[in-house]
Design a protein around this motif. Structure first.
Motif, mmCIF file in Angstrom:
data_model
loop_
_atom_site.group_PDB
_atom_site.id
_atom_site.type_symbol
_atom_site.label_atom_id
_atom_site.label_comp_id
_atom_site.label_asym_id
_atom_site.label_seq_id
_atom_site.Cartn_x
_atom_site.Cartn_y
_atom_site.Cartn_z
ATOM 1 N N LYS A 1 5.929 6.785 -1.470
ATOM 2 C CA LYS A 1 6.512 5.941 -0.433
ATOM 3 C C LYS A 1 5.517 4.809 -0.201
ATOM 4 O O LYS A 1 4.325 5.048 -0.046
ATOM 5 C CB LYS A 1 6.755 6.728 0.843
ATOM 6 C CG LYS A 1 7.817 7.804 0.640
ATOM 7 C CD LYS A 1 8.281 8.383 1.920
ATOM 8 C CE LYS A 1 9.331 9.433 1.594
ATOM 9 N NZ LYS A 1 10.424 9.433 2.489
ATOM 10 N N ILE A 2 6.029 3.575 -0.209
ATOM 11 C CA ILE A 2 5.145 2.426 -0.043
ATOM 12 C C ILE A 2 5.620 1.551 1.109
ATOM 13 O O ILE A 2 6.783 1.624 1.523
ATOM 14 C CB ILE A 2 5.048 1.560 -1.326
ATOM 15 C CG1 ILE A 2 6.401 0.934 -1.672
ATOM 16 C CG2 ILE A 2 4.494 2.365 -2.486
ATOM 17 C CD1 ILE A 2 6.323 -0.130 -2.745
ATOM 18 N N VAL A 3 4.724 0.745 1.617
ATOM 19 C CA VAL A 3 5.055 -0.323 2.552
ATOM 20 C C VAL A 3 4.567 -1.613 1.907
ATOM 21 O O VAL A 3 3.508 -1.644 1.283
ATOM 22 C CB VAL A 3 4.413 -0.111 3.945
ATOM 23 C CG1 VAL A 3 5.026 1.078 4.638
ATOM 24 C CG2 VAL A 3 2.919 0.059 3.858
ATOM 25 N N PHE A 4 5.384 -2.656 2.012
ATOM 26 C CA PHE A 4 4.964 -3.924 1.430
ATOM 27 C C PHE A 4 5.525 -5.094 2.200
ATOM 28 O O PHE A 4 6.478 -4.968 2.968
ATOM 29 C CB PHE A 4 5.311 -4.011 -0.054
ATOM 30 C CG PHE A 4 6.775 -4.174 -0.379
ATOM 31 C CD1 PHE A 4 7.292 -5.415 -0.689
ATOM 32 C CD2 PHE A 4 7.617 -3.083 -0.404
ATOM 33 C CE1 PHE A 4 8.624 -5.560 -1.010
ATOM 34 C CE2 PHE A 4 8.947 -3.205 -0.729
ATOM 35 C CZ PHE A 4 9.460 -4.463 -1.027
ATOM 36 N N GLN B 1 9.214 0.512 2.711
ATOM 37 C CA GLN B 1 9.403 -0.224 3.951
ATOM 38 C C GLN B 1 8.966 -1.651 3.660
ATOM 39 O O GLN B 1 7.944 -1.881 3.014
ATOM 40 C CB GLN B 1 8.566 0.399 5.061
ATOM 41 C CG GLN B 1 8.916 -0.092 6.424
ATOM 42 C CD GLN B 1 8.211 0.727 7.502
ATOM 43 O OE1 GLN B 1 7.171 1.326 7.253
ATOM 44 N NE2 GLN B 1 8.773 0.744 8.685
ATOM 45 N N PHE B 2 9.724 -2.620 4.167
ATOM 46 C CA PHE B 2 9.630 -3.993 3.695
ATOM 47 C C PHE B 2 9.582 -4.959 4.866
ATOM 48 O O PHE B 2 10.278 -4.761 5.866
ATOM 49 C CB PHE B 2 10.860 -4.225 2.816
ATOM 50 C CG PHE B 2 11.231 -5.639 2.544
ATOM 51 C CD1 PHE B 2 10.502 -6.395 1.659
ATOM 52 C CD2 PHE B 2 12.345 -6.201 3.137
ATOM 53 C CE1 PHE B 2 10.867 -7.696 1.383
ATOM 54 C CE2 PHE B 2 12.722 -7.492 2.867
ATOM 55 C CZ PHE B 2 11.975 -8.241 1.990
ATOM 56 N N ALA B 3 8.758 -5.994 4.766
ATOM 57 C CA ALA B 3 8.690 -7.046 5.781
ATOM 58 C C ALA B 3 8.616 -8.403 5.080
ATOM 59 O O ALA B 3 8.186 -8.500 3.935
ATOM 60 C CB ALA B 3 7.477 -6.853 6.672
ATOM 61 N N VAL B 4 9.037 -9.444 5.795
ATOM 62 C CA VAL B 4 9.049 -10.808 5.253
ATOM 63 C C VAL B 4 8.336 -11.725 6.232
ATOM 64 O O VAL B 4 8.471 -11.573 7.445
ATOM 65 C CB VAL B 4 10.495 -11.323 5.077
ATOM 66 C CG1 VAL B 4 10.502 -12.727 4.522
ATOM 67 C CG2 VAL B 4 11.300 -10.413 4.206
ATOM 68 N N SER B 5 7.615 -12.713 5.695
ATOM 69 C CA SER B 5 6.955 -13.700 6.535
ATOM 70 C C SER B 5 7.089 -15.081 5.895
ATOM 71 O O SER B 5 6.971 -15.224 4.676
ATOM 72 C CB SER B 5 5.476 -13.352 6.698
ATOM 73 O OG SER B 5 4.827 -14.342 7.467
ATOM 74 N N VAL B 6 7.349 -16.082 6.737
ATOM 75 C CA VAL B 6 7.392 -17.478 6.311
ATOM 76 C C VAL B 6 6.512 -18.259 7.282
ATOM 77 O O VAL B 6 6.647 -18.120 8.499
ATOM 78 C CB VAL B 6 8.837 -18.034 6.318
ATOM 79 C CG1 VAL B 6 8.854 -19.506 5.917
ATOM 80 C CG2 VAL B 6 9.736 -17.225 5.401
ATOM 81 N N MET C 1 0.844 -1.185 0.000
ATOM 82 C CA MET C 1 0.000 0.000 0.000
ATOM 83 C C MET C 1 0.883 1.239 0.000
ATOM 84 O O MET C 1 2.052 1.182 0.377
ATOM 85 C CB MET C 1 -0.946 0.017 1.193
ATOM 86 C CG MET C 1 -0.254 0.060 2.537
ATOM 87 S SD MET C 1 -1.377 -0.051 3.926
ATOM 88 C CE MET C 1 -1.709 1.669 4.197
ATOM 89 N N ILE C 2 0.313 2.340 -0.439
ATOM 90 C CA ILE C 2 1.020 3.612 -0.395
ATOM 91 C C ILE C 2 0.999 4.085 1.050
ATOM 92 O O ILE C 2 -0.042 4.058 1.702
ATOM 93 C CB ILE C 2 0.362 4.639 -1.331
ATOM 94 C CG1 ILE C 2 0.493 4.152 -2.782
ATOM 95 C CG2 ILE C 2 0.990 6.011 -1.165
ATOM 96 C CD1 ILE C 2 -0.251 4.980 -3.792
ATOM 97 N N SER C 3 2.150 4.498 1.544
ATOM 98 C CA SER C 3 2.278 4.890 2.942
ATOM 99 C C SER C 3 1.650 6.255 3.179
ATOM 100 O O SER C 3 1.921 7.213 2.453
ATOM 101 C CB SER C 3 3.751 4.920 3.342
ATOM 102 O OG SER C 3 3.871 5.368 4.666
ATOM 103 N N GLN C 4 0.830 6.348 4.201
ATOM 104 C CA GLN C 4 0.234 7.622 4.596
ATOM 105 C C GLN C 4 1.121 8.354 5.600
ATOM 106 O O GLN C 4 1.052 9.561 5.732
ATOM 107 C CB GLN C 4 -1.155 7.392 5.213
ATOM 108 C CG GLN C 4 -2.121 6.681 4.300
ATOM 109 C CD GLN C 4 -2.380 7.424 3.001
ATOM 110 O OE1 GLN C 4 -2.464 8.641 2.981
ATOM 111 N NE2 GLN C 4 -2.479 6.689 1.910
ATOM 112 N N SER C 5 1.940 7.601 6.319
ATOM 113 C CA SER C 5 2.821 8.210 7.321
ATOM 114 C C SER C 5 4.186 8.511 6.711
ATOM 115 O O SER C 5 4.526 8.021 5.635
ATOM 116 C CB SER C 5 2.975 7.277 8.520
ATOM 117 O OG SER C 5 3.536 6.059 8.111
ATOM 118 N N GLU C 6 4.954 9.292 7.407
ATOM 119 C CA GLU C 6 6.277 9.680 6.933
ATOM 120 C C GLU C 6 7.273 8.577 7.286
ATOM 121 O O GLU C 6 7.487 8.275 8.456
ATOM 122 C CB GLU C 6 6.698 11.006 7.585
ATOM 123 C CG GLU C 6 7.920 11.623 6.983
ATOM 124 C CD GLU C 6 7.778 11.936 5.490
ATOM 125 O OE1 GLU C 6 8.769 11.758 4.768
ATOM 126 O OE2 GLU C 6 6.687 12.349 5.066
#
Length: 109
Positions: free
Chosen positions: A66-69, A22-27, A11-16
């Motif tokens: 700026k995105i978070v994914f 910004q990136f995260a990983v899940s297994v 998603m497009i980041s609303q916060s600064e």
């Protein structure tokens, strides 16, 4: 969206945030019971992302976004490094297309 053994949620980041992405990983713990295996997969994904993120960053800076994914690994077996590398690259390319598609002006004027 799903791409090459990953589910990608973004998603497009609303916060600064300090970086373009910004990136995260899940297994899944259900698929890989041992933390050692889950952590190995996550380390591989993070390393490949670290090496391949510049193209995504350049696009986001150009688009002034700026995105978070999050990349969620959906494989059933322990993958080889080359397989993870090609899957992460394909997922990042697809993410770039999605970001461009969302941010581009509509042609139906």
């Amino acid at each position: 969206f799903y791409s090459s053994g990953f589910q990608v949620i973004w998603m497009i980041s609303q916060s600064e945030i300090p970086y373009p992405a910004q990136f995260a990983v899940s297994v899944s713990k259900r698929t890989f019971k041992r933390a050692v295996k889950r952590n190995l997969i996550k380390r591989r994904i993070r390393e490949i992302y670290r090496r391949e993120k510049q193209q995504l960053y350049d696009l986001l800076k150009k688009e002034n976004l700026k995105i978070v994914f999050m990349l969620i690994f959906k494989g059933e077996t322990m993958p080889e490094y080359q397989a993870v590398e090609s899957a992460v690259k394909a997922s990042l390319q697809r993410l770039e297309k999605e970001v461009t598609k969302i941010n581009s002006p509509k042609a139906s004027a």
